[in-house]
Design a protein around this motif. Structure first.
Motif, PDB file in Angstrom:
ATOM      1  N   PRO A  49      -5.185  27.399  75.065  1.00 22.62           N
ATOM      2  CA  PRO A  49      -5.385  28.760  74.574  1.00 22.62           C
ATOM      3  C   PRO A  49      -6.008  29.685  75.614  1.00 22.62           C
ATOM      4  N   ILE A  50      -6.942  29.173  76.410  1.00 20.54           N
ATOM      5  CA  ILE A  50      -7.543  29.972  77.479  1.00 20.54           C
ATOM      6  C   ILE A  50      -6.512  30.256  78.569  1.00 20.54           C
ATOM      7  N   TYR A  51      -5.712  29.248  78.886  1.00 16.43           N
ATOM      8  CA  TYR A  51      -4.653  29.439  79.873  1.00 16.43           C
ATOM      9  C   TYR A  51      -3.670  30.519  79.414  1.00 16.43           C
ATOM     10  N   ALA A  52      -3.262  30.455  78.153  1.00 15.00           N
ATOM     11  CA  ALA A  52      -2.311  31.437  77.625  1.00 15.00           C
ATOM     12  C   ALA A  52      -2.904  32.840  77.625  1.00 15.00           C
ATOM     13  N   LEU A  53      -4.194  32.948  77.275  1.00 16.35           N
ATOM     14  CA  LEU A  53      -4.844  34.259  77.254  1.00 16.35           C
ATOM     15  C   LEU A  53      -4.926  34.850  78.652  1.00 16.35           C
ATOM     16  N   CYS A  54      -5.346  34.053  79.630  1.00 18.69           N
ATOM     17  CA  CYS A  54      -5.453  34.544  81.008  1.00 18.69           C
ATOM     18  C   CYS A  54      -4.074  34.870  81.586  1.00 18.69           C
ATOM     19  N   ILE A  98      -6.641  37.116  90.619  1.00 15.15           N
ATOM     20  CA  ILE A  98      -7.830  36.731  91.394  1.00 15.15           C
ATOM     21  C   ILE A  98      -9.100  37.080  90.619  1.00 15.15           C
ATOM     22  N   LEU A  99      -9.114  38.252  90.001  1.00 18.20           N
ATOM     23  CA  LEU A  99     -10.270  38.639  89.182  1.00 18.20           C
ATOM     24  C   LEU A  99     -10.461  37.676  88.009  1.00 18.20           C
ATOM     25  N   VAL A 100      -9.367  37.320  87.351  1.00 18.43           N
ATOM     26  CA  VAL A 100      -9.446  36.383  86.223  1.00 18.43           C
ATOM     27  C   VAL A 100      -9.946  35.018  86.692  1.00 18.43           C
ATOM     28  N   THR A 101      -9.490  34.569  87.864  1.00 21.25           N
ATOM     29  CA  THR A 101      -9.949  33.294  88.415  1.00 21.25           C
ATOM     30  C   THR A 101     -11.458  33.292  88.616  1.00 21.25           C
ATOM     31  N   LEU A 102     -11.996  34.362  89.213  1.00 22.34           N
ATOM     32  CA  LEU A 102     -13.431  34.448  89.473  1.00 22.34           C
ATOM     33  C   LEU A 102     -14.230  34.489  88.172  1.00 22.34           C
ATOM     34  N   VAL A 236       1.305  47.808  80.236  1.00 26.30           N
ATOM     35  CA  VAL A 236      -0.018  47.841  79.609  1.00 26.30           C
ATOM     36  C   VAL A 236       0.071  47.618  78.095  1.00 26.30           C
ATOM     37  N   PRO A 237       0.965  48.337  77.377  1.00 30.59           N
ATOM     38  CA  PRO A 237       1.088  48.021  75.941  1.00 30.59           C
ATOM     39  C   PRO A 237       1.517  46.574  75.691  1.00 30.59           C
ATOM     40  N   LEU A 238       2.453  46.062  76.515  1.00 27.85           N
ATOM     41  CA  LEU A 238       2.883  44.679  76.358  1.00 27.85           C
ATOM     42  C   LEU A 238       1.739  43.710  76.640  1.00 27.85           C
ATOM     43  N   THR A 239       0.978  43.997  77.721  1.00 30.14           N
ATOM     44  CA  THR A 239      -0.140  43.130  78.075  1.00 30.14           C
ATOM     45  C   THR A 239      -1.226  43.168  77.012  1.00 30.14           C
ATOM     46  N   ALA A 240      -1.538  44.375  76.538  1.00 31.41           N
ATOM     47  CA  ALA A 240      -2.586  44.512  75.524  1.00 31.41           C
ATOM     48  C   ALA A 240      -2.199  43.788  74.240  1.00 31.41           C
ATOM     49  N   SER A 241      -0.957  43.983  73.811  1.00 31.97           N
ATOM     50  CA  SER A 241      -0.525  43.327  72.577  1.00 31.97           C
ATOM     51  C   SER A 241      -0.457  41.820  72.756  1.00 31.97           C
ATOM     52  N   ARG A 242       0.085  41.360  73.906  1.00 29.72           N
ATOM     53  CA  ARG A 242       0.174  39.919  74.142  1.00 29.72           C
ATOM     54  C   ARG A 242      -1.216  39.298  74.298  1.00 29.72           C
ATOM     55  N   ALA A 243      -2.139  40.023  74.975  1.00 28.98           N
ATOM     56  CA  ALA A 243      -3.499  39.503  75.129  1.00 28.98           C
ATOM     57  C   ALA A 243      -4.202  39.398  73.782  1.00 28.98           C
ATOM     58  N   LEU A 244      -4.008  40.418  72.940  1.00 27.97           N
ATOM     59  CA  LEU A 244      -4.628  40.374  71.614  1.00 27.97           C
ATOM     60  C   LEU A 244      -4.047  39.227  70.798  1.00 27.97           C
ATOM     61  N   ASN A 246      -2.703  36.492  71.990  1.00 24.01           N
ATOM     62  CA  ASN A 246      -3.172  35.228  72.551  1.00 24.01           C
ATOM     63  C   ASN A 246      -4.640  34.978  72.242  1.00 24.01           C
ATOM     64  N   LEU A 247      -5.423  36.064  72.164  1.00 25.04           N
ATOM     65  CA  LEU A 247      -6.817  35.903  71.766  1.00 25.04           C
ATOM     66  C   LEU A 247      -6.894  35.356  70.342  1.00 25.04           C
ATOM     67  N   LEU A 248      -6.085  35.918  69.464  1.00 25.71           N
ATOM     68  CA  LEU A 248      -6.064  35.426  68.084  1.00 25.71           C
ATOM     69  C   LEU A 248      -5.503  34.005  68.019  1.00 25.71           C
ATOM     70  N   GLN A 249      -4.490  33.720  68.856  1.00 21.00           N
ATOM     71  CA  GLN A 249      -3.957  32.366  68.907  1.00 21.00           C
ATOM     72  C   GLN A 249      -5.003  31.383  69.423  1.00 21.00           C
ATOM     73  N   SER A 250      -5.828  31.847  70.363  1.00 18.74           N
ATOM     74  CA  SER A 250      -6.897  31.004  70.884  1.00 18.74           C
ATOM     75  C   SER A 250      -7.922  30.713  69.799  1.00 18.74           C
ATOM     76  N   ILE A 251      -8.266  31.760  69.040  1.00 19.34           N
ATOM     77  CA  ILE A 251      -9.192  31.562  67.920  1.00 19.34           C
ATOM     78  C   ILE A 251      -8.598  30.573  66.924  1.00 19.34           C
ATOM     79  N   GLU A 252      -7.304  30.734  66.669  1.00 20.65           N
ATOM     80  CA  GLU A 252      -6.612  29.824  65.760  1.00 20.65           C
ATOM     81  C   GLU A 252      -6.681  28.385  66.275  1.00 20.65           C
ATOM     82  N   ALA A 253      -6.358  28.207  67.562  1.00 20.83           N
ATOM     83  CA  ALA A 253      -6.267  26.861  68.126  1.00 20.83           C
ATOM     84  C   ALA A 253      -7.621  26.161  68.161  1.00 20.83           C
TER      85      ALA A 253
END
Length: 441
Positions: A49-54, A98-102, A236-244, A246-253
């Motif tokens: 789930p963290i991998y998918a979110l990042c 790179i920012l996400v990695t750090l 940006v809309p695609l990233t925001a929607s997909r990130a949201l 994936n965040l919910l999917q992470s919470i689910e998982a």
């Protein structure tokens, strides 16, 4: 070459590669389950789930936006602008990764303790963080080729990634056995890095040849600013929607093992159940989706092109043919898994529990395989916000099943929620596409 032949050719290439990599991955999952046990597989699956979110924050939105932009520019004969779009996307995604990695390395322990509820995942997250810069390069170049409707390089890169991942893990495992070192499931995470490194190197070599640095040096910051607006307005809309999502999917998982403990399971039993579901049963169910995923990949730029040319009848015929074909495929897979699900779980995975889950999940197949293509067509006509709303509603059903159904019925309650969510996506997508075609007739 006609659009129909382009779709069929691209789908065939991606499907053959998809089947090959999933076949390899299927036995790789068996190797992991035998080597690290159900609890080890559960820990491994818990970091996904963290991998998918990042990944969604760094790559997914840009890849889809780049594919759509490349298709539009090539239709207008703007080859130079298409290549500049690729350079821009590489700059944006590598910087973000790179920012996400750090950040992931800095906060691995808090994420493991607070979010995943499992401190043992901290070391796995640190290892995982190194994969994202390479994954961003791989993702952008694949998006570029998908926009050109050329699937050869993405297909081979997918095979290279899977081969490098499996081979590196197996070699590390053999080295550990001979040296008396116990690596644990962390080597499976390290294999993901190896896969991304080899696939990104292959993609760079395929695109630029031996002069990678010389080709990238042609990148101009002014061109980046010009094309970044075009890419970001779509991504940006695609990233925001997909990130949201994936965040919910992470919470689910991560909530599944916790809610299973509320049902009465121990920590070890809950991780084992989670590992069997996500590491054995679901990959088996998703195995045939290599076909529909390939179709979905080819549909997005094709639908965008048909829409730009205002060929409504062609779009209507395409939607009908793809939908009927996916439902037919899903129905065949449903019957097959119902017949052989218990055998697959007991003989291949050595887990009767996996066989029970496969039989329950088999009923999703006609909806699951069709939904990928329906969502892709909705994104292709530019209705990305609607596809987000549909996915969000489906995910809401699944999360409700996690928090309300699992404590009452165990993992079976979650499986029922999965089925209900897929049915809802199917009905919503069909209803909108029917409305869209009627409106534009």
């Amino acid at each position: 070459m006609s659009r129909k032949h382009t779709i069929l050719k691209g789908t065939f290439i991606l499907t053959m590669t998809g089947f090959a990599t999933r076949f390899m991955g299927f036995f790789y999952r068996i190797f992991l389950s035998h080597t690290f046990g159900e609890e080890g597989v559960g820990l491994y699956q818990l970091v996904f789930p963290i991998y998918a979110l990042c990944f969604s924050l760094t790559c997914v939105g840009i890849e889809l936006a780049l594919s759509r932009c490349i298709a539009a520019h090539m239709t207008q004969g703007k080859q130079k602008e298409a290549r500049e779009l690729l350079y821009t996307s590489l700059f944006l995604t590598v910087t973000a990764s790179i920012l996400v990695t750090l950040v992931l390395q800095r906060y691995a322990m808090p994420i493991s303790e607070v979010f995943l509820h499992e401190p043992r995942c901290a070391d796995l997250l640190i290892i995982l963080s190194y994969a994202f810069p390479f994954a961003s390069v791989h993702s952008c170049i694949c998006g570029y080729y998908f926009g050109l409707k050329q699937t050869g390089i993405p297909a081979i890169s997918q095979f290279v990634e899977q081969t490098a991942r499996i081979l590196s893990v197996y070699l590390l495992y053999l080295y550990g056995i001979r040296s008396g070192i116990h690596f644990g499931v962390s080597i499976a995470v390290a294999g993901m890095i190896a896969g991304e490194i080899f696939s990104s190197v292959f993609c760079l070599h395929a695109l630029f040849g031996k002069n990678v640095l010389a080709s990238l040096s042609r990148f101009h910051f002014r061109g980046c600013m010009k094309h970044s607006r075009e890419l970001l307005s779509l991504s940006v809309p695609l990233t925001a929607s997909r990130a949201l999502l994936n965040l919910l999917q992470s919470i689910e998982a991560v909530s599944i093992p916790v809610r299973l403990q509320h049902y009465g399971m121990s920590l070890s039993e809950s991780l084992s159940t989670y590992g069997v579901l996500t590491g054995m049963a679901l990959p088996c169910i998703l195995f045939p989706s290599a076909i529909t995923n390939s179709v979905s990949t080819m549909l997005l730029p094709t639908v965008a092109e048909i829409q730009a040319l205002n060929h409504r009848k062609e779009l209507s015929a395409l939607i009908q043919k793809v939908t009927y074909s996916c439902i037919f495929l899903g129905s065949i897979c449903c019957v097959s898994l119902l017949s052989f699900g218990k055998w697959i779980g007991a003989i291949l995975f050595h887990s009767p529990m996996a066989g029970d889950y496969i039989i329950t999940l088999a009923w999703m197949c006609p909806f699951l395989y069709t939904n990928n293509t329906l969502i892709s067509m909705i994104n292709g006509i530019g209705k990305t916000t609607l596809s987000f709303c549909i996915n969000f509603s489906s995910l809401g059903i699944r999360i409700v099943s996690v928090f309300l159904m699992i404590p009452l019925f165990g993992i079976e309650g979650y499986l029922w929620g999965l089925l209900a969510s897929q049915v809802c996506i199917f009905l919503f997508c069909l209803a909108y596409l029917k409305y869209y075609l009627r409106k534009t007739a």
